[in-house]
Design a protein around this motif. Structure first.
Motif, PDB file in Angstrom:
ATOM      1  N   ARG A 103     -33.062  47.398 -52.193  1.00  0.00           N
ATOM      2  CA  ARG A 103     -32.473  47.608 -51.525  1.00  0.00           C
ATOM      3  C   ARG A 103     -32.134  48.049 -50.616  1.00  0.00           C
ATOM      4  O   ARG A 103     -32.069  46.536 -49.948  1.00  0.00           O
ATOM      5  CB  ARG A 103     -34.368  49.051 -50.835  1.00  0.00           C
ATOM      6  N   GLY A 104     -31.168  48.220 -50.225  1.00  0.00           N
ATOM      7  CA  GLY A 104     -30.127  47.118 -48.620  1.00  0.00           C
ATOM      8  C   GLY A 104     -29.386  46.444 -49.228  1.00  0.00           C
ATOM      9  O   GLY A 104     -28.911  45.887 -48.331  1.00  0.00           O
ATOM     10  N   MET A 105     -28.898  46.742 -50.116  1.00  0.00           N
ATOM     11  CA  MET A 105     -27.938  45.552 -50.931  1.00  0.00           C
ATOM     12  C   MET A 105     -26.388  45.934 -51.502  1.00  0.00           C
ATOM     13  O   MET A 105     -25.897  45.904 -52.374  1.00  0.00           O
ATOM     14  CB  MET A 105     -28.286  44.584 -51.658  1.00  0.00           C
ATOM     15  N   ASP A 106     -26.439  47.741 -50.672  1.00  0.00           N
ATOM     16  CA  ASP A 106     -25.130  48.392 -51.758  1.00  0.00           C
ATOM     17  C   ASP A 106     -23.558  47.611 -51.473  1.00  0.00           C
ATOM     18  O   ASP A 106     -23.154  48.325 -52.035  1.00  0.00           O
ATOM     19  CB  ASP A 106     -25.076  49.368 -51.152  1.00  0.00           C
ATOM     20  N   TRP A 107     -23.723  46.647 -51.043  1.00  0.00           N
ATOM     21  CA  TRP A 107     -22.598  46.127 -50.341  1.00  0.00           C
ATOM     22  C   TRP A 107     -21.969  45.056 -51.662  1.00  0.00           C
ATOM     23  O   TRP A 107     -20.855  44.594 -52.546  1.00  0.00           O
ATOM     24  CB  TRP A 107     -22.313  45.081 -49.514  1.00  0.00           C
ATOM     25  N   ARG A 128     -21.917  45.890 -54.648  1.00  0.00           N
ATOM     26  CA  ARG A 128     -21.485  47.273 -56.499  1.00  0.00           C
ATOM     27  C   ARG A 128     -22.247  48.325 -55.891  1.00  0.00           C
ATOM     28  O   ARG A 128     -22.486  48.783 -57.114  1.00  0.00           O
ATOM     29  CB  ARG A 128     -21.939  46.761 -57.904  1.00  0.00           C
ATOM     30  N   GLY A 129     -22.328  48.802 -54.834  1.00  0.00           N
ATOM     31  CA  GLY A 129     -22.773  50.201 -54.854  1.00  0.00           C
ATOM     32  C   GLY A 129     -24.365  50.095 -54.800  1.00  0.00           C
ATOM     33  O   GLY A 129     -24.984  51.297 -55.296  1.00  0.00           O
ATOM     34  N   GLY A 130     -25.046  48.329 -55.260  1.00  0.00           N
ATOM     35  CA  GLY A 130     -26.300  49.024 -54.917  1.00  0.00           C
ATOM     36  C   GLY A 130     -26.623  48.295 -56.778  1.00  0.00           C
ATOM     37  O   GLY A 130     -26.155  48.549 -58.052  1.00  0.00           O
ATOM     38  N   PRO A 131     -26.593  47.291 -56.902  1.00  0.00           N
ATOM     39  CA  PRO A 131     -26.354  45.750 -57.572  1.00  0.00           C
ATOM     40  C   PRO A 131     -28.162  46.337 -59.053  1.00  0.00           C
ATOM     41  O   PRO A 131     -29.193  46.481 -58.728  1.00  0.00           O
ATOM     42  CB  PRO A 131     -27.294  44.645 -57.673  1.00  0.00           C
ATOM     43  N   ARG A 132     -27.257  46.811 -59.795  1.00  0.00           N
ATOM     44  CA  ARG A 132     -28.434  46.529 -61.757  1.00  0.00           C
ATOM     45  C   ARG A 132     -28.006  46.001 -62.644  1.00  0.00           C
ATOM     46  O   ARG A 132     -26.384  45.611 -62.356  1.00  0.00           O
ATOM     47  CB  ARG A 132     -28.391  48.003 -61.821  1.00  0.00           C
ATOM     48  N   VAL A 133     -29.037  45.432 -63.362  1.00  0.00           N
ATOM     49  CA  VAL A 133     -28.535  44.216 -64.436  1.00  0.00           C
ATOM     50  C   VAL A 133     -28.761  45.801 -65.595  1.00  0.00           C
ATOM     51  O   VAL A 133     -28.662  45.468 -66.304  1.00  0.00           O
ATOM     52  CB  VAL A 133     -29.543  43.120 -64.885  1.00  0.00           C
ATOM     53  N   ASN A 134     -27.129  46.921 -65.822  1.00  0.00           N
ATOM     54  CA  ASN A 134     -26.637  46.741 -66.617  1.00  0.00           C
ATOM     55  C   ASN A 134     -25.493  46.089 -67.152  1.00  0.00           C
ATOM     56  O   ASN A 134     -24.373  46.005 -66.248  1.00  0.00           O
ATOM     57  CB  ASN A 134     -26.621  48.666 -66.911  1.00  0.00           C
ATOM     58  N   ALA A 135     -25.128  47.119 -68.656  1.00  0.00           N
ATOM     59  CA  ALA A 135     -24.273  46.144 -69.714  1.00  0.00           C
ATOM     60  C   ALA A 135     -22.146  45.936 -68.690  1.00  0.00           C
ATOM     61  O   ALA A 135     -21.949  45.050 -68.247  1.00  0.00           O
ATOM     62  CB  ALA A 135     -23.458  46.726 -70.388  1.00  0.00           C
TER      63      ALA A 135
END
Ligand SMILES: NC(=O)c1ccc[n+]([C@@H]2O[C@H](COP(=O)([O-])OP(=O)(O)OC[C@H]3O[C@@H](n4cnc5c(N)ncnc54)[C@H](OP(=O)(O)O)[C@@H]3O)[C@@H](O)[C@H]2O)c1
Length: 345
Positions: free
Chosen positions: A92-96, A98-105
């Motif tokens: 939360r709060g790390m939108d800077w 990639r718009g909010g990190p996720r570990v996807n391909a």
């Protein structure tokens, strides 16, 4: 300096790894390069960074630590060094990022490209998931709370995406961080079942004030899978040096960024630190060196990730590599832990 192998990768790393999360916040580029020179000339070949660093994490500084490592790396023989970095997990709060990190391909691909660019290299030796995609209690949270479960990218999808980058030669090995026994075993089983790359390391907090790794089942997982610990925060953010016991306002991370040190603001920390300081004194040891040597002496440890803001600190900490703690001292450490069990989870 002794070297140990990262899991089944065949990659040999020094038992002391240089952490870089102060580079770009507490340390300038010139200071970072002096630390890297000093570490390398002391026999350290292993450097740990992250796309998110430096800390405390901020949009304005993100990526600087990797960039400082990259500008130093540019003039060196690349294969003399083992470079580890990390992709941020959801936060939360790390939108800077990639718009909010996720570990996807998609995000793994772009995170790796970003790190390669900043590190000025064409491959990463160890690529780690900084914290899990799924909900887990983390960074000092003590209890699991099922109400906080959320939708997450599957472990199979994460491992497939990372394995493709191994095949492409962009990363040599995959590591986990801030993981649980369930998480590590799920990655292991997915690798077996789907014929994908195996994970080779677990980067978790481990120090005299936090022995969860050997209490919660990860030590057993490590023993049976051969996946070793890369222990971070061996000095518990500097508390185990004793400087804040001598002067609560001493200059350092805990006083400069009070919110960041909340993980260590827990009951029984003061009592346990005092006991470890007295123990070090009784054995004529530097408290910092005793704390680091304790981590190094554990059979599940592959490398200890140290951090420093000055060359004096770095020199003292690296000195722990040649220290062997006697059994009587290890037993006294256990006795202190029995009295105040891991006060900072
Ligand atoms: N995967 C993760 O989630 C995660 C989390 C944390 C860290 N890490 C990795 O682990 C590395 C090390 O972590 P850490 O920095 O938290 O380690 P640490 O050993 O707990 O703390 C290091 C800090 O303590 C102080 N210090 C170090 N040696 C000292 C000495 N001899 N005397 C007095 N003060 C001393 C310095 O800060 P001050 O001068 O400011 O006091 C230094 O930056 C990081 O750089 C990063 O690579 C990973």
């Amino acid at each position: 300096m002794e070297h140990r192998t990262l899991g089944r990768s065949g990659i040999e790393v020094s038992t002391i790894c240089l952490g870089t999360m102060t580079f770009g916040q507490q340390n300038t580029e010139a200071e970072a390069h002096r630390q890297l020179d000093f570490a390398f000339s002391s026999g350290i070949n292993f450097i740990d960074t992250a796309e998110m660093y430096p800390v405390p994490a901020r949009a304005q500084t993100q990526g600087r630590s990797e960039s400082f490592v990259g500008s130093w790396l540019a003039g060196r023989r690349r294969d003399d060094l083992i470079i580890a970095t990390k992709i941020a997990g959801p936060a939360r709060g790390m939108d800077w990022i990639r718009g909010g990190p996720r570990v996807n391909a998609e995000q793994i691909q772009s995170a790796v490209e970003g790190s390669l660019k900043r590190l000025k290299t064409d491959y990463i030796d160890l690529y780690q998931i900084h914290w899990p995609e799924r909900y887990v209690p983390q960074f000092g949270e003590r209890y699991y709370d099922s109400r906080r479960e959320r939708e997450a990218v599957s472990i199979e999808h994460q491992l497939e995406s990372l394995s493709r980058l191994v095949e492409a030669g962009k990363i040599r090995a995959i590591g986990l961080s801030n993981e649980t026994p369930w998480g590590v075993m799920s990655f292991e089983q997915a690798a077996e079942r789907l014929g994908l790359s195996h994970v080779v390391s677990i980067q978790n907090a481990f120090n005299l004030l936090n022995r969860r790794f050997e209490m919660d089942g990860l030590a057993e997982v490590s023993q049976r899978t051969g996946i070793g610990l890369l222990a971070y925060s061996p000095l518990a953010f500097g508390l185990l040096t004793g400087k804040y016991e001598m002067n609560p306002n001493a200059a350092g991370r805990m006083t400069e960024f009070p919110g960041f040190g909340q993980r260590y603001a827990k009951p029984n920390v003061h009592e346990a630190v005092q006991a470890y300081l007295e123990l070090a004194k009784a054995y004529g040891l530097s408290p910092a060196q005793m704390a680091i040597a304790f981590v190094l002496q554990k059979s599940f440890t592959t490398s200890v990730i140290i951090g420093a803001t000055s060359i004096d600190q770095l020199s003292e900490n690296i000195g722990a590599a040649s220290l062997q703690l006697p059994d009587s001292l290890m037993e006294k450490i256990d006795a202190i832990d029995q009295r105040w069990p891991s006060p900072t989870p």
